[in-house]
Design a protein around this motif. Sequence first.
Motif, PDB file in Angstrom:
ATOM      1  N   LEU A 142       6.457  -3.216  15.661  1.00  0.00           N
ATOM      2  CA  LEU A 142       5.933  -2.008  15.017  1.00  0.00           C
ATOM      3  C   LEU A 142       7.008  -1.321  14.181  1.00  0.00           C
ATOM      4  N   TRP A 143       8.233  -1.254  14.708  1.00  0.00           N
ATOM      5  CA  TRP A 143       9.333  -0.639  13.973  1.00  0.00           C
ATOM      6  C   TRP A 143       9.615  -1.414  12.691  1.00  0.00           C
ATOM      7  N   VAL A 144       9.639  -2.743  12.799  1.00  0.00           N
ATOM      8  CA  VAL A 144       9.895  -3.575  11.616  1.00  0.00           C
ATOM      9  C   VAL A 144       8.793  -3.352  10.581  1.00  0.00           C
ATOM     10  N   LEU A 145       7.543  -3.304  11.009  1.00  0.00           N
ATOM     11  CA  LEU A 145       6.434  -3.083  10.079  1.00  0.00           C
ATOM     12  C   LEU A 145       6.561  -1.735   9.371  1.00  0.00           C
ATOM     13  N   VAL A 146       6.931  -0.701  10.113  1.00  0.00           N
ATOM     14  CA  VAL A 146       7.128   0.619   9.499  1.00  0.00           C
ATOM     15  C   VAL A 146       8.237   0.543   8.458  1.00  0.00           C
ATOM     16  N   GLN A 147       9.324  -0.163   8.770  1.00  0.00           N
ATOM     17  CA  GLN A 147      10.427  -0.299   7.827  1.00  0.00           C
ATOM     18  C   GLN A 147       9.989  -1.035   6.560  1.00  0.00           C
ATOM     19  N   LEU A 148       9.182  -2.087   6.741  1.00  0.00           N
ATOM     20  CA  LEU A 148       8.723  -2.868   5.588  1.00  0.00           C
ATOM     21  C   LEU A 148       7.789  -2.066   4.687  1.00  0.00           C
ATOM     22  N   LEU A 149       7.094  -1.098   5.262  1.00  0.00           N
ATOM     23  CA  LEU A 149       6.138  -0.306   4.486  1.00  0.00           C
ATOM     24  C   LEU A 149       6.731   0.980   3.914  1.00  0.00           C
ATOM     25  N   ARG A 177      16.065  -7.386  -4.126  1.00  0.00           N
ATOM     26  CA  ARG A 177      15.129  -6.372  -3.653  1.00  0.00           C
ATOM     27  C   ARG A 177      13.754  -6.631  -4.244  1.00  0.00           C
ATOM     28  N   ILE A 178      12.705  -6.301  -3.474  1.00  0.00           N
ATOM     29  CA  ILE A 178      11.342  -6.361  -3.990  1.00  0.00           C
ATOM     30  C   ILE A 178      10.584  -5.116  -3.531  1.00  0.00           C
ATOM     31  N   THR A 179       9.588  -4.737  -4.294  1.00  0.00           N
ATOM     32  CA  THR A 179       8.775  -3.567  -3.964  1.00  0.00           C
ATOM     33  C   THR A 179       7.762  -3.929  -2.881  1.00  0.00           C
ATOM     34  N   ARG A 180       7.098  -2.902  -2.360  1.00  0.00           N
ATOM     35  CA  ARG A 180       6.071  -3.134  -1.338  1.00  0.00           C
ATOM     36  C   ARG A 180       4.948  -4.014  -1.875  1.00  0.00           C
ATOM     37  N   GLY A 181       4.531  -3.751  -3.096  1.00  0.00           N
ATOM     38  CA  GLY A 181       3.443  -4.533  -3.690  1.00  0.00           C
ATOM     39  C   GLY A 181       3.816  -5.991  -3.881  1.00  0.00           C
ATOM     40  N   GLU A 182       5.033  -6.223  -4.377  1.00  0.00           N
ATOM     41  CA  GLU A 182       5.509  -7.599  -4.552  1.00  0.00           C
ATOM     42  C   GLU A 182       5.592  -8.307  -3.202  1.00  0.00           C
ATOM     43  N   TRP A 183       6.090  -7.595  -2.200  1.00  0.00           N
ATOM     44  CA  TRP A 183       6.221  -8.178  -0.865  1.00  0.00           C
ATOM     45  C   TRP A 183       4.867  -8.604  -0.324  1.00  0.00           C
ATOM     46  N   LEU A 184       3.908  -7.698  -0.374  1.00  0.00           N
ATOM     47  CA  LEU A 184       2.579  -8.003   0.150  1.00  0.00           C
ATOM     48  C   LEU A 184       1.920  -9.136  -0.626  1.00  0.00           C
TER      49      LEU A 184
END
Length: 123
Positions: A89-96, A16-23
Amino acid sequence: MRYLPLLSAFFLPHGRITRGEWLTRVVIAALVCTAFGTLAGESFGAAGSGLFALLFIWIAIALATQRLHDIGRRGNALFAAIVPVIGPLWVLVQLLKRGADHPNRFGADPSSRADYLQVNIAG
């Protein structure tokens, strides 16, 4: 050898990674692949730059899978991106989305800092 866990974090869809790590990791991968892809394109033509484009796609899928694991979804949820317009768009919402605040079947909470600072006031 000590860089192996860091490199595997970019290439393997585990954990698992956080949103910040992912970006951060996606931006780093994009910059590195663009730079080396440009050099390879000048040296070897379209095949050289295409290789780094494929490398970036692999890294992006691995990182997105790790990010989806943080919200409790499996990586196969990325197949939703195939559906025109609404899928990406759905995938982006899930990632965020914010990740789960507890361990899940994919691992411990990456943003948990339960043992970060412990003060012994007893003695």
